[in-house]
Design a protein around this motif. Sequence first.
Motif, PDB file in Angstrom:
ATOM      1  N   ARG A  22     -11.010  -7.133  -2.432  1.00 43.21           N
ATOM      2  CA  ARG A  22     -10.309  -5.893  -2.770  1.00 43.21           C
ATOM      3  C   ARG A  22     -10.695  -4.737  -1.864  1.00 43.21           C
ATOM      4  O   ARG A  22     -11.865  -4.552  -1.510  1.00 43.21           O
ATOM      5  CB  ARG A  22     -10.597  -5.517  -4.220  1.00 43.21           C
ATOM      6  N   CYS A  23      -9.671  -3.945  -1.525  1.00 45.76           N
ATOM      7  CA  CYS A  23      -9.873  -2.760  -0.697  1.00 45.76           C
ATOM      8  C   CYS A  23      -8.907  -1.681  -1.151  1.00 45.76           C
ATOM      9  O   CYS A  23      -7.707  -1.927  -1.279  1.00 45.76           O
ATOM     10  CB  CYS A  23      -9.627  -3.092   0.772  1.00 45.76           C
ATOM     11  N   ASN A  24      -9.437  -0.502  -1.409  1.00 49.41           N
ATOM     12  CA  ASN A  24      -8.610   0.660  -1.712  1.00 49.41           C
ATOM     13  C   ASN A  24      -8.858   1.729  -0.674  1.00 49.41           C
ATOM     14  O   ASN A  24      -9.979   1.894  -0.202  1.00 49.41           O
ATOM     15  CB  ASN A  24      -8.921   1.189  -3.116  1.00 49.41           C
ATOM     16  N   TYR A  25      -7.816   2.449  -0.336  1.00 47.80           N
ATOM     17  CA  TYR A  25      -7.943   3.468   0.699  1.00 47.80           C
ATOM     18  C   TYR A  25      -7.633   4.842   0.128  1.00 47.80           C
ATOM     19  O   TYR A  25      -6.980   4.971  -0.908  1.00 47.80           O
ATOM     20  CB  TYR A  25      -6.990   3.165   1.867  1.00 47.80           C
ATOM     21  N   SER A  26      -8.129   5.837   0.792  1.00 48.14           N
ATOM     22  CA  SER A  26      -7.771   7.215   0.461  1.00 48.14           C
ATOM     23  C   SER A  26      -7.221   7.839   1.729  1.00 48.14           C
ATOM     24  O   SER A  26      -7.901   7.869   2.759  1.00 48.14           O
ATOM     25  CB  SER A  26      -8.984   8.003  -0.027  1.00 48.14           C
ATOM     26  N   SER A  27      -5.997   8.261   1.662  1.00 51.56           N
ATOM     27  CA  SER A  27      -5.359   8.818   2.850  1.00 51.56           C
ATOM     28  C   SER A  27      -4.185   9.687   2.428  1.00 51.56           C
ATOM     29  O   SER A  27      -3.421   9.306   1.550  1.00 51.56           O
ATOM     30  CB  SER A  27      -4.868   7.699   3.764  1.00 51.56           C
ATOM     31  N   SER A  28      -4.050  10.803   3.080  1.00 46.21           N
ATOM     32  CA  SER A  28      -2.943  11.699   2.782  1.00 46.21           C
ATOM     33  C   SER A  28      -1.723  11.397   3.645  1.00 46.21           C
ATOM     34  O   SER A  28      -0.642  11.932   3.412  1.00 46.21           O
ATOM     35  CB  SER A  28      -3.373  13.158   3.002  1.00 46.21           C
ATOM     36  N   VAL A  29      -1.898  10.546   4.609  1.00 48.58           N
ATOM     37  CA  VAL A  29      -0.794  10.145   5.491  1.00 48.58           C
ATOM     38  C   VAL A  29      -0.779   8.626   5.551  1.00 48.58           C
ATOM     39  O   VAL A  29      -1.779   7.986   5.216  1.00 48.58           O
ATOM     40  CB  VAL A  29      -0.955  10.724   6.912  1.00 48.58           C
ATOM     41  N   PRO A  30       0.350   8.037   5.964  1.00 47.61           N
ATOM     42  CA  PRO A  30       0.366   6.570   6.059  1.00 47.61           C
ATOM     43  C   PRO A  30      -0.761   6.093   6.953  1.00 47.61           C
ATOM     44  O   PRO A  30      -0.862   6.485   8.109  1.00 47.61           O
ATOM     45  CB  PRO A  30       1.732   6.287   6.687  1.00 47.61           C
ATOM     46  N   ILE A  60      -4.874 -14.264  10.795  1.00 51.06           N
ATOM     47  CA  ILE A  60      -5.361 -15.554  11.257  1.00 51.06           C
ATOM     48  C   ILE A  60      -6.041 -16.316  10.121  1.00 51.06           C
ATOM     49  O   ILE A  60      -6.392 -15.721   9.094  1.00 51.06           O
ATOM     50  CB  ILE A  60      -6.341 -15.390  12.436  1.00 51.06           C
ATOM     51  N   ASN A  61      -6.218 -17.607  10.327  1.00 50.57           N
ATOM     52  CA  ASN A  61      -6.961 -18.462   9.392  1.00 50.57           C
ATOM     53  C   ASN A  61      -6.356 -18.495   7.988  1.00 50.57           C
ATOM     54  O   ASN A  61      -7.076 -18.769   7.022  1.00 50.57           O
ATOM     55  CB  ASN A  61      -8.432 -18.035   9.301  1.00 50.57           C
ATOM     56  N   GLY A  62      -5.070 -18.248   7.858  1.00 54.85           N
ATOM     57  CA  GLY A  62      -4.399 -18.343   6.566  1.00 54.85           C
ATOM     58  C   GLY A  62      -4.556 -17.135   5.662  1.00 54.85           C
ATOM     59  O   GLY A  62      -4.121 -17.155   4.510  1.00 54.85           O
ATOM     60  N   PHE A  63      -5.156 -16.060   6.143  1.00 50.36           N
ATOM     61  CA  PHE A  63      -5.323 -14.849   5.352  1.00 50.36           C
ATOM     62  C   PHE A  63      -4.081 -13.965   5.426  1.00 50.36           C
ATOM     63  O   PHE A  63      -3.354 -13.969   6.430  1.00 50.36           O
ATOM     64  CB  PHE A  63      -6.537 -14.049   5.845  1.00 50.36           C
ATOM     65  N   GLU A  64      -3.864 -13.216   4.371  1.00 51.96           N
ATOM     66  CA  GLU A  64      -2.824 -12.201   4.368  1.00 51.96           C
ATOM     67  C   GLU A  64      -3.248 -11.046   3.483  1.00 51.96           C
ATOM     68  O   GLU A  64      -4.170 -11.178   2.666  1.00 51.96           O
ATOM     69  CB  GLU A  64      -1.471 -12.767   3.904  1.00 51.96           C
ATOM     70  N   ALA A  65      -2.601  -9.917   3.681  1.00 52.81           N
ATOM     71  CA  ALA A  65      -2.917  -8.736   2.881  1.00 52.81           C
ATOM     72  C   ALA A  65      -1.623  -7.990   2.597  1.00 52.81           C
ATOM     73  O   ALA A  65      -0.701  -7.993   3.410  1.00 52.81           O
ATOM     74  CB  ALA A  65      -3.897  -7.829   3.621  1.00 52.81           C
ATOM     75  N   GLU A  66      -1.590  -7.368   1.437  1.00 53.08           N
ATOM     76  CA  GLU A  66      -0.405  -6.618   1.041  1.00 53.08           C
ATOM     77  C   GLU A  66      -0.740  -5.151   0.882  1.00 53.08           C
ATOM     78  O   GLU A  66      -1.665  -4.791   0.151  1.00 53.08           O
ATOM     79  CB  GLU A  66       0.176  -7.156  -0.261  1.00 53.08           C
ATOM     80  N   PHE A  67       0.029  -4.312   1.559  1.00 51.30           N
ATOM     81  CA  PHE A  67      -0.137  -2.867   1.445  1.00 51.30           C
ATOM     82  C   PHE A  67       0.676  -2.385   0.241  1.00 51.30           C
ATOM     83  O   PHE A  67       1.879  -2.592   0.184  1.00 51.30           O
ATOM     84  CB  PHE A  67       0.362  -2.183   2.717  1.00 51.30           C
ATOM     85  N   PHE A  74      -5.075  -2.461  -0.336  1.00 51.59           N
ATOM     86  CA  PHE A  74      -4.799  -3.358   0.807  1.00 51.59           C
ATOM     87  C   PHE A  74      -5.703  -4.574   0.622  1.00 51.59           C
ATOM     88  O   PHE A  74      -6.618  -4.827   1.403  1.00 51.59           O
ATOM     89  CB  PHE A  74      -5.062  -2.626   2.123  1.00 51.59           C
ATOM     90  N   HIS A  75      -5.447  -5.328  -0.439  1.00 56.52           N
ATOM     91  CA  HIS A  75      -6.300  -6.474  -0.785  1.00 56.52           C
ATOM     92  C   HIS A  75      -6.025  -7.665   0.125  1.00 56.52           C
ATOM     93  O   HIS A  75      -4.873  -7.931   0.500  1.00 56.52           O
ATOM     94  CB  HIS A  75      -6.069  -6.879  -2.238  1.00 56.52           C
ATOM     95  N   LEU A  76      -7.076  -8.383   0.415  1.00 57.39           N
ATOM     96  CA  LEU A  76      -7.001  -9.558   1.293  1.00 57.39           C
ATOM     97  C   LEU A  76      -6.995 -10.816   0.443  1.00 57.39           C
ATOM     98  O   LEU A  76      -7.805 -10.941  -0.483  1.00 57.39           O
ATOM     99  CB  LEU A  76      -8.218  -9.582   2.236  1.00 57.39           C
ATOM    100  N   THR A  77      -6.101 -11.748   0.756  1.00 57.09           N
ATOM    101  CA  THR A  77      -6.020 -12.980  -0.021  1.00 57.09           C
ATOM    102  C   THR A  77      -5.898 -14.190   0.891  1.00 57.09           C
ATOM    103  O   THR A  77      -5.469 -14.101   2.038  1.00 57.09           O
ATOM    104  CB  THR A  77      -4.815 -12.968  -0.990  1.00 57.09           C
ATOM    105  N   LYS A  78      -6.300 -15.322   0.318  1.00 60.32           N
ATOM    106  CA  LYS A  78      -6.081 -16.611   0.956  1.00 60.32           C
ATOM    107  C   LYS A  78      -5.906 -17.617  -0.176  1.00 60.32           C
ATOM    108  O   LYS A  78      -6.716 -17.646  -1.102  1.00 60.32           O
ATOM    109  CB  LYS A  78      -7.256 -17.007   1.853  1.00 60.32           C
TER     110      LYS A  78
END
Lengths: 110, 112
Positions: A22-30, A60-67, A74-78
């Motif tokens: 799991r990853c969460n971001y803080s950003s005021s712009v894209p 790579i290596n079968g990983f993907e992430a969804e924004f 921006f969680h990473l999954t496999k």
Amino acid sequence: AQSVTQLGSHVSVSEGALVLLRCNYSSSVPPYLFWYVQYPNQGLQLLLKYTSAATLVKGINGFEAEFKKSETSFHLTKPSAHMSDAAEYFCAVMDNDMRFGAGTRLTVKP
Amino acid sequence: DTAVSQTPKYLVTQMGNDKSIKCEQNLGHDTMYWYKQDSKKFLKIMFSYNNKELIINETVPNRFSPKSPDKAHLNLHINSLELGDSAVYFCASGFFGRDTQYFGPGTRLTVL
């Protein structure tokens, strides 16, 4: 300033099980978001990056992430973990410089 | 054909010494970086260097100084080494702005 937070410093899964980091971001712009992997005693290797195009990013290596803007995530999954996936994973956001999360160590049990 | 290379890979030295770590990239990038990774794996930007403009993280002691003889090289010089400088130092390169950074293999510095 933009930043990322990785939830869980250590994740353990069985071989063949789903990997979710799991990853969460803080950003005021894209943001420009990245996932890097660090194998033991090695440098960082880019897994994938999000640059405002498709929200589902394949790496790579079968990983993907969804924004997900609504969740600022921006969680990473496999789908199926392999023993060779055991490593440290870093989420990062590009501001004027690259800002990394604290990292998540992935352990894969046989 | 290594993209970003660093030397040495390991560096063991005594407190008070001065040492340098070299970094070279053959990717044609215009910006290079130095990061410090501590024992808890936390990565922190130290410097970025673009077209002879140096951006310094204000928390970096002035004992650390980057030196760039040309666009493909950014060396890190450290004066009067302290125990707390022990860490893994990574060099990286990229195009200035919002693009991917490519990392070297790291230099493990141990100060005794």
